[in-house]
Design an enzyme around this catalytic site. Structure first.
Site, PDB file in Angstrom:
ATOM      1  N   ARG A  46       0.816  -1.217   0.000  1.00 52.48           N
ATOM      2  CA  ARG A  46       0.000   0.000   0.000  1.00 52.48           C
ATOM      3  C   ARG A  46       0.851   1.269   0.000  1.00 52.48           C
ATOM      4  O   ARG A  46       0.392   2.330  -0.397  1.00 52.48           O
ATOM      5  CB  ARG A  46      -0.986  -0.005   1.170  1.00 52.48           C
ATOM      6  CG  ARG A  46      -1.932   1.143   1.158  1.00 52.48           C
ATOM      7  CD  ARG A  46      -3.240   0.964   1.936  1.00 52.48           C
ATOM      8  NE  ARG A  46      -3.236  -0.035   2.966  1.00 52.48           N
ATOM      9  CZ  ARG A  46      -2.713   0.141   4.198  1.00 52.48           C
ATOM     10  NH1 ARG A  46      -2.155   1.268   4.518  1.00 52.48           N
ATOM     11  NH2 ARG A  46      -2.789  -0.833   5.070  1.00 52.48           N
ATOM     12  N   TYR A 100     -15.416  21.537 -10.868  1.00 49.88           N
ATOM     13  CA  TYR A 100     -15.948  20.242 -11.296  1.00 49.88           C
ATOM     14  C   TYR A 100     -17.054  19.822 -10.326  1.00 49.88           C
ATOM     15  O   TYR A 100     -16.867  19.857  -9.104  1.00 49.88           O
ATOM     16  CB  TYR A 100     -14.786  19.251 -11.258  1.00 49.88           C
ATOM     17  CG  TYR A 100     -15.061  17.883 -11.812  1.00 49.88           C
ATOM     18  CD1 TYR A 100     -15.444  17.701 -13.130  1.00 49.88           C
ATOM     19  CD2 TYR A 100     -14.895  16.757 -11.010  1.00 49.88           C
ATOM     20  CE1 TYR A 100     -15.666  16.434 -13.631  1.00 49.88           C
ATOM     21  CE2 TYR A 100     -15.104  15.480 -11.510  1.00 49.88           C
ATOM     22  CZ  TYR A 100     -15.500  15.327 -12.823  1.00 49.88           C
ATOM     23  OH  TYR A 100     -15.707  14.071 -13.318  1.00 49.88           O
ATOM     24  N   ASP A 172      -7.481  22.441  -9.278  1.00 50.13           N
ATOM     25  CA  ASP A 172      -7.716  21.337 -10.201  1.00 50.13           C
ATOM     26  C   ASP A 172      -7.094  21.766 -11.532  1.00 50.13           C
ATOM     27  O   ASP A 172      -7.625  22.626 -12.234  1.00 50.13           O
ATOM     28  CB  ASP A 172      -9.224  21.104 -10.326  1.00 50.13           C
ATOM     29  CG  ASP A 172      -9.555  19.907 -11.203  1.00 50.13           C
ATOM     30  OD1 ASP A 172      -8.743  19.567 -12.079  1.00 50.13           O
ATOM     31  OD2 ASP A 172     -10.644  19.329 -11.025  1.00 50.13           O
ATOM     32  N   LYS A 197      -7.543  11.954 -17.678  1.00 51.90           N
ATOM     33  CA  LYS A 197      -7.765  12.756 -18.880  1.00 51.90           C
ATOM     34  C   LYS A 197      -6.521  12.769 -19.768  1.00 51.90           C
ATOM     35  O   LYS A 197      -6.229  11.777 -20.407  1.00 51.90           O
ATOM     36  CB  LYS A 197      -8.217  14.164 -18.475  1.00 51.90           C
ATOM     37  CG  LYS A 197      -9.376  14.169 -17.473  1.00 51.90           C
ATOM     38  CD  LYS A 197     -10.682  13.653 -18.084  1.00 51.90           C
ATOM     39  CE  LYS A 197     -11.746  13.305 -17.047  1.00 51.90           C
ATOM     40  NZ  LYS A 197     -12.192  14.411 -16.208  1.00 51.90           N
TER      41      LYS A 197
HETATM   42  C1  LIG Z   1     -12.706  14.223 -14.915  1.00 51.45           C
HETATM   43  C2  LIG Z   1     -12.338  15.344 -14.032  1.00 51.45           C
HETATM   44  C3  LIG Z   1     -12.046  15.132 -12.697  1.00 51.45           C
HETATM   45  C4  LIG Z   1     -12.200  13.797 -12.026  1.00 51.45           C
HETATM   46  O1  LIG Z   1     -11.443  12.794 -12.556  1.00 51.45           O
HETATM   47  P1  LIG Z   1     -11.909  11.255 -12.359  1.00 51.45           P
HETATM   48  O2  LIG Z   1     -10.671  10.510 -12.631  1.00 51.45           O
HETATM   49  O3  LIG Z   1     -13.012  11.024 -13.342  1.00 51.45           O
HETATM   50  O4  LIG Z   1     -12.383  11.106 -10.952  1.00 51.45           O
HETATM   51  C5  LIG Z   1     -11.677  16.211 -11.934  1.00 51.45           C
HETATM   52  N1  LIG Z   1     -11.596  17.446 -12.463  1.00 51.45           N
HETATM   53  C6  LIG Z   1     -11.873  17.691 -13.743  1.00 51.45           C
HETATM   54  C7  LIG Z   1     -11.754  19.070 -14.251  1.00 51.45           C
HETATM   55  C8  LIG Z   1     -12.262  16.655 -14.578  1.00 51.45           C
HETATM   56  O5  LIG Z   1     -12.572  16.915 -15.841  1.00 51.45           O
END
Ligand SMILES: *Cc1c(COP(=O)(O)O)cnc(C)c1O
Length: 382
Positions: A46, A100, A172, A197
């Site tokens: 872990r 988000y 973010d 992404k």
């Molecule tokens: C998709 C996304 C997330 C979350 O990512 P996941 O891996 O789907 O949990 C967070 N912030 C933004 C801007 C996103 O587009």
């Protein structure tokens, strides 16, 4: 047979996929050394293996001012853990209204019962954040540009106010990635990415990362461990593989998205295009000051109609899949409803919003596809 083949990890270009739960120690002295300093090497699955360290170190290396990076099973887990690392009962969290949606849901539904209150603020407040913070504010969650509405935030102005008051700032940074924006150099404390992404890049891995400066790193590291987060070594290998081609892919995403965005801007069905690299974007000057380039996600606002009308545009597209997420090699399209999400700001618009994630296809094919789609859209109003 249990020892067979254990020593094959050297001299390859790539770090092997190091899957592990139990780590074996030579003897008790070796075990005791590890207990005294669990981060010195392999300890227990872990806590990570070479596969995790390779990806963490690569991400830390991309952000000047970073002390370390932690990995999470999703982007959302990276956001929620980073927030928990900075907040306690009685604290107030400020979240940009462009955040988000699941970040908001976490604050409203899980932080609130813990005694942590949340207020939402106008992403374009800039230095006006000084009038928004309160005595209780301990953290500010930023997102720039917002992934649905693409407002760019004045990060230096906000982090200056926050820093002077000892308020932690988190961002973010999924849209830009560290290749287009380096938030820690602009005073942000924790920089978060959904690796799902652009870093993953092929729509086959879910993962998140949080990269902290020296002040926040011990708290981020401890919170991640205490919450029990773990990602598989296989997924680390996929994310690291994505990272190797990220710069090249982003160049193509950026160039194609700009070509499509410019074309859309001149289309009679389109009221405006929300792409911060276009000079028509209200935050273009801020964007040029802080970002070294763009990526492939933006939105357009149509001149008339409402969401049900967008089916005529979207359903017949040949090159755009309908689906969540973005940043993969394939183009995606999604209708967006801001009013359902926002609480601090409203933007009166003449028609529906359609978000596009521009993939690695030939942009001429994408433009022809959208051209036909917009003709279908307009035909409804003829
Ligand atoms: C998709 C996304 C997330 C979350 O990512 P996941 O891996 O789907 O949990 C967070 N912030 C933004 C801007 C996103 O587009």
């Amino acid at each position: 047979m249990a020892q067979a083949g254990r020593d094959h990890a050297v001299d390859m270009v790539n770090v092997p996929v190091a899957r592990a739960s139990t780590i074996l120690f030579e003897n008790l002295a070796d075990l005791d050394r590890a207990i005294r300093d669990p981060d010195a090497g392999l300890y227990y699955g872990r806590r990570g293996t070479q596969s995790h360290w390779a990806l963490e170190d690569a991400l830390t290396g991309l952000e000047p001012g970073a002390a370390g990076t932690k990995l999470f099973p999703s982007g959302v887990a990276a956001i929620t853990t980073s927030l928990l690392a900075c907040l306690k009962a009685g604290d107030e969290l400020l979240i940009t209204d462009s955040a988000y949606e699941p970040s908001r849901t976490f604050a409203d539904h899980l932080l609130s019962p813990l005694g942590i209150t949340t207020r939402y603020f106008d992403p374009r407040c800039g230095a006006g954040i000084a009038e928004i913070v309160s005595e209780q504010t301990r953290a500010i969650l930023l997102e720039s540009p917002g992934s649905l509405s693409f407002e760019v935030q004045d990060l230096p102005a906000i982090t200056q106010v926050a820093g002077a008051r000892g308020i932690t700032t988190l961002i973010d940074n999924t849209w830009a990635t560290p290749l287009r924006l380096q938030p820690l150099s602009l005073g942000v404390d924790i920089s978060i990415q959904a690796l799902t992404k652009y870093v993953g890049g092929h729509s086959d891995v879910m993962m998140g990362s949080a990269t902290a400066n020296a002040a926040l790193w011990p708290r981020l590291k401890a919170a991640t461990y205490r919450l029990g987060h773990f990602v598989s070594a296989d997924d680390c290998t996929l994310a690291l593989r994505g990272l190797r081609t990220l710069a090249l892919r982003l160049e193509r995403h950026e160039a194609s998205a700009l070509a499509v965005a410019r074309w859309l801007e001149g289309h009679p069905a389109v009221d405006r295009v929300w792409h911060p690299a276009l000079p028509s974007h209200p935050d273009h000057a801020l964007f040029k000051r802080d970002f070294s380039g763009a990526t492939g996600l933006f939105a357009m606002v149509l001149k008339q109609g409402s969401r049900p009308h967008t089916a005529a545009l979207i359903d017949g597209l040949q090159h755009f899949g309908i689906g969540f997420s973005w940043g993969g090699y394939e183009s995606l399209v999604l209708p967006v409803e801001l009013d359902r999400i926002r609480t601090a700001t409203t933007t009166p618009l003449p028609g529906p919003i359609v978000r596009l994630s521009i993939g690695l296809e030939d942009p001429a094919d994408l433009i022809a596809d959208l051209d036909a789609g917009l003709s279908r859209y307009m035909a409804q109003f003829a």
